[in-house]
Design a protein around this motif. Sequence first.
Motif, PDB file in Angstrom:
ATOM      1  N   LEU A  23       0.829  -1.218   0.000  1.00  0.00           N
ATOM      2  CA  LEU A  23       0.000   0.000   0.000  1.00  0.00           C
ATOM      3  C   LEU A  23       0.863   1.267   0.000  1.00  0.00           C
ATOM      4  O   LEU A  23       0.360   2.372   0.198  1.00  0.00           O
ATOM      5  CB  LEU A  23      -0.941   0.017   1.215  1.00  0.00           C
ATOM      6  CG  LEU A  23      -2.079  -0.999   1.201  1.00  0.00           C
ATOM      7  CD1 LEU A  23      -2.939  -0.864   2.454  1.00  0.00           C
ATOM      8  CD2 LEU A  23      -2.956  -0.813  -0.039  1.00  0.00           C
ATOM      9  N   GLU A  51      -6.795  15.438   1.084  1.00  0.00           N
ATOM     10  CA  GLU A  51      -5.513  14.768   1.274  1.00  0.00           C
ATOM     11  C   GLU A  51      -5.621  13.312   0.816  1.00  0.00           C
ATOM     12  O   GLU A  51      -6.529  12.581   1.231  1.00  0.00           O
ATOM     13  CB  GLU A  51      -5.054  14.807   2.739  1.00  0.00           C
ATOM     14  CG  GLU A  51      -3.627  14.289   2.833  1.00  0.00           C
ATOM     15  CD  GLU A  51      -3.117  13.922   4.222  1.00  0.00           C
ATOM     16  OE1 GLU A  51      -1.966  13.438   4.304  1.00  0.00           O
ATOM     17  OE2 GLU A  51      -3.864  14.090   5.218  1.00  0.00           O
ATOM     18  N   PRO A  54      -3.722   9.755   4.156  1.00  0.00           N
ATOM     19  CA  PRO A  54      -3.199  10.423   5.360  1.00  0.00           C
ATOM     20  C   PRO A  54      -2.294   9.564   6.232  1.00  0.00           C
ATOM     21  O   PRO A  54      -1.575  10.096   7.079  1.00  0.00           O
ATOM     22  CB  PRO A  54      -4.478  10.802   6.126  1.00  0.00           C
ATOM     23  CG  PRO A  54      -5.519   9.835   5.650  1.00  0.00           C
ATOM     24  CD  PRO A  54      -5.185   9.575   4.210  1.00  0.00           C
ATOM     25  N   LEU A  59       0.722  14.668   8.124  1.00  0.00           N
ATOM     26  CA  LEU A  59       0.512  15.778   7.192  1.00  0.00           C
ATOM     27  C   LEU A  59      -0.899  16.359   7.356  1.00  0.00           C
ATOM     28  O   LEU A  59      -1.103  17.569   7.196  1.00  0.00           O
ATOM     29  CB  LEU A  59       0.747  15.258   5.763  1.00  0.00           C
ATOM     30  CG  LEU A  59       0.612  16.236   4.600  1.00  0.00           C
ATOM     31  CD1 LEU A  59       1.510  17.456   4.772  1.00  0.00           C
ATOM     32  CD2 LEU A  59       0.964  15.526   3.280  1.00  0.00           C
ATOM     33  N   LEU A  75      -7.238   4.406   2.311  1.00  0.00           N
ATOM     34  CA  LEU A  75      -7.722   3.073   1.943  1.00  0.00           C
ATOM     35  C   LEU A  75      -7.666   2.073   3.102  1.00  0.00           C
ATOM     36  O   LEU A  75      -8.575   1.251   3.276  1.00  0.00           O
ATOM     37  CB  LEU A  75      -6.874   2.545   0.772  1.00  0.00           C
ATOM     38  CG  LEU A  75      -7.222   1.166   0.246  1.00  0.00           C
ATOM     39  CD1 LEU A  75      -8.635   1.135  -0.310  1.00  0.00           C
ATOM     40  CD2 LEU A  75      -6.238   0.761  -0.854  1.00  0.00           C
ATOM     41  N   ASP A  76      -6.623   2.145   3.914  1.00  0.00           N
ATOM     42  CA  ASP A  76      -6.369   1.109   4.916  1.00  0.00           C
ATOM     43  C   ASP A  76      -7.209   1.356   6.181  1.00  0.00           C
ATOM     44  O   ASP A  76      -6.935   2.277   6.953  1.00  0.00           O
ATOM     45  CB  ASP A  76      -4.872   1.115   5.260  1.00  0.00           C
ATOM     46  CG  ASP A  76      -4.474  -0.042   6.153  1.00  0.00           C
ATOM     47  OD1 ASP A  76      -5.374  -0.732   6.695  1.00  0.00           O
ATOM     48  OD2 ASP A  76      -3.260  -0.248   6.331  1.00  0.00           O
ATOM     49  N   GLY A  98     -11.586   4.831   1.886  1.00  0.00           N
ATOM     50  CA  GLY A  98     -11.864   4.427   0.511  1.00  0.00           C
ATOM     51  C   GLY A  98     -10.635   4.521  -0.362  1.00  0.00           C
ATOM     52  O   GLY A  98      -9.567   4.961   0.071  1.00  0.00           O
ATOM     53  N   ASP A  99     -10.834   4.092  -1.601  1.00  0.00           N
ATOM     54  CA  ASP A  99      -9.762   4.080  -2.588  1.00  0.00           C
ATOM     55  C   ASP A  99      -9.840   5.378  -3.389  1.00  0.00           C
ATOM     56  O   ASP A  99     -10.867   5.660  -4.004  1.00  0.00           O
ATOM     57  CB  ASP A  99      -9.994   2.859  -3.504  1.00  0.00           C
ATOM     58  CG  ASP A  99      -8.942   2.733  -4.587  1.00  0.00           C
ATOM     59  OD1 ASP A  99      -8.167   3.688  -4.801  1.00  0.00           O
ATOM     60  OD2 ASP A  99      -8.913   1.673  -5.236  1.00  0.00           O
ATOM     61  N   ILE A 100      -8.780   6.136  -3.387  1.00  0.00           N
ATOM     62  CA  ILE A 100      -8.792   7.417  -4.100  1.00  0.00           C
ATOM     63  C   ILE A 100      -9.144   7.226  -5.577  1.00  0.00           C
ATOM     64  O   ILE A 100      -9.813   8.065  -6.184  1.00  0.00           O
ATOM     65  CB  ILE A 100      -7.431   8.162  -3.943  1.00  0.00           C
ATOM     66  CG1 ILE A 100      -7.498   9.569  -4.552  1.00  0.00           C
ATOM     67  CG2 ILE A 100      -6.274   7.393  -4.534  1.00  0.00           C
ATOM     68  CD1 ILE A 100      -8.423  10.507  -3.888  1.00  0.00           C
ATOM     69  N   ASN A 126       1.249  12.757   0.219  1.00  0.00           N
ATOM     70  CA  ASN A 126       2.481  11.977   0.091  1.00  0.00           C
ATOM     71  C   ASN A 126       1.986  10.673  -0.532  1.00  0.00           C
ATOM     72  O   ASN A 126       1.449   9.819   0.155  1.00  0.00           O
ATOM     73  CB  ASN A 126       3.089  11.804   1.485  1.00  0.00           C
ATOM     74  CG  ASN A 126       4.235  10.825   1.502  1.00  0.00           C
ATOM     75  OD1 ASN A 126       4.769  10.457   0.456  1.00  0.00           O
ATOM     76  ND2 ASN A 126       4.626  10.397   2.707  1.00  0.00           N
ATOM     77  N   LEU A 127       2.103  10.583  -1.861  1.00  0.00           N
ATOM     78  CA  LEU A 127       1.358   9.554  -2.595  1.00  0.00           C
ATOM     79  C   LEU A 127       1.857   8.140  -2.337  1.00  0.00           C
ATOM     80  O   LEU A 127       3.063   7.934  -2.117  1.00  0.00           O
ATOM     81  CB  LEU A 127       1.459   9.821  -4.104  1.00  0.00           C
ATOM     82  CG  LEU A 127       0.774  11.086  -4.625  1.00  0.00           C
ATOM     83  CD1 LEU A 127       0.831  11.114  -6.152  1.00  0.00           C
ATOM     84  CD2 LEU A 127      -0.658  11.207  -4.149  1.00  0.00           C
ATOM     85  N   PRO A 128       0.925   7.164  -2.367  1.00  0.00           N
ATOM     86  CA  PRO A 128       1.356   5.756  -2.415  1.00  0.00           C
ATOM     87  C   PRO A 128       1.975   5.528  -3.811  1.00  0.00           C
ATOM     88  O   PRO A 128       1.287   5.661  -4.816  1.00  0.00           O
ATOM     89  CB  PRO A 128       0.043   4.978  -2.235  1.00  0.00           C
ATOM     90  CG  PRO A 128      -1.072   5.938  -2.534  1.00  0.00           C
ATOM     91  CD  PRO A 128      -0.542   7.332  -2.403  1.00  0.00           C
ATOM     92  N   TYR A 130       2.912   3.138  -5.657  1.00  0.00           N
ATOM     93  CA  TYR A 130       2.518   2.087  -6.608  1.00  0.00           C
ATOM     94  C   TYR A 130       1.400   2.540  -7.543  1.00  0.00           C
ATOM     95  O   TYR A 130       1.146   1.873  -8.549  1.00  0.00           O
ATOM     96  CB  TYR A 130       2.115   0.800  -5.852  1.00  0.00           C
ATOM     97  CG  TYR A 130       0.774   0.861  -5.139  1.00  0.00           C
ATOM     98  CD1 TYR A 130      -0.341   0.187  -5.645  1.00  0.00           C
ATOM     99  CD2 TYR A 130       0.612   1.585  -3.968  1.00  0.00           C
ATOM    100  CE1 TYR A 130      -1.578   0.244  -4.994  1.00  0.00           C
ATOM    101  CE2 TYR A 130      -0.616   1.654  -3.323  1.00  0.00           C
ATOM    102  CZ  TYR A 130      -1.697   0.985  -3.833  1.00  0.00           C
ATOM    103  OH  TYR A 130      -2.925   1.049  -3.204  1.00  0.00           O
TER     104      TYR A 130
END
Length: 286
Positions: A23, A51, A54, A59, A75-76, A98-100, A126-128, A130
């Motif tokens: 993730l 955001e 998070p 942040l 998401l988590d 949820g999933d962005i 601060n992007l995942p 993947y």
Amino acid sequence: MGSKRQKKTNNAPAPGFRHQKKLGQNFLTDPEIVRGIAAASGADRDTLVIEIGPGEGVLTEALSDLAGHVTAIELDERLLPILRVRLFNRDNIDIVQGDILQTDLNTLIPERLAAYGLSEARIVGNLPYYITTPILMKLLEENVPAGSVTVMVQKEVGERLAAAPGSRDAGAITYTVHYYCTVTPILEVGRECFTPAPKVDSVVVRLDRRDAPPVETADPDRMFRLIKTGFMQRRKTLLNALSALPMYTREDLTAALAAAGIDPSRRAESLTLQDFARLADELTEA
Ligand code: SAM
């Protein structure tokens, strides 16, 4: 652009939390960098911040100090109780689980702006890593109503975003980003500023949506199709790479390249956005 190495850590991870590599869970630990990202976003009390990811809320906190309201999408589910505890005394934050990539931001943003009486939205994260490209493509192609996108990305991706179209570092995403936005590199961030440390260094970039695109073309979708196909096999000549498109014959492509004044032996990476726009306008589909 500044450059930051970690000086001190005051954002200890929540005890017992197991980071999920799949993730992209590399959490920021340097408060100075966190504040720097929040400030670079340009958020103020009239701003709704969306955001992305998070995490444990480091942040989110800094954004809430500056913004009118922060909606953080994570998401988590395991992070939700941690976020609630950390942010419990703040009244200008809501967390959406949820999933962005599945979130309808074109509905969510106007709803939140109206609910909180705010005038503009900005996106920060601060992007995942993947899903960096799918996230950016979604924000741009779906015309999400946000004035700017301030994101931490892997350094190589940041260089690609900031490259000039038609330069060696350009990729297909460079053209899409430059069509919709101006790009400003903000800060380089070393891998040691995260826990756990990722295998790559990072960079914060800010994308500001343009009022009007820098080139005109009758059909932007056709132009982007040419760009994506041209870069899919970027070592091939443009003529050979574009021959993969089923709707054009080699003769159509040769004639259109000639009419657009583009040597068919050039490679996609040497074309400017203007070149692709001209070529798109010379091609019509049956
Ligand atoms: N903002 C925190 C920070 O700076 O320390 C965490 C950043 S971490 C690089 C990325 C966050 O995105 C993680 O919390 C991860 O669980 C979350 N995430 C991963 N995939 C996501 C998705 N599809 N939608 C929303 N959040 C996601």
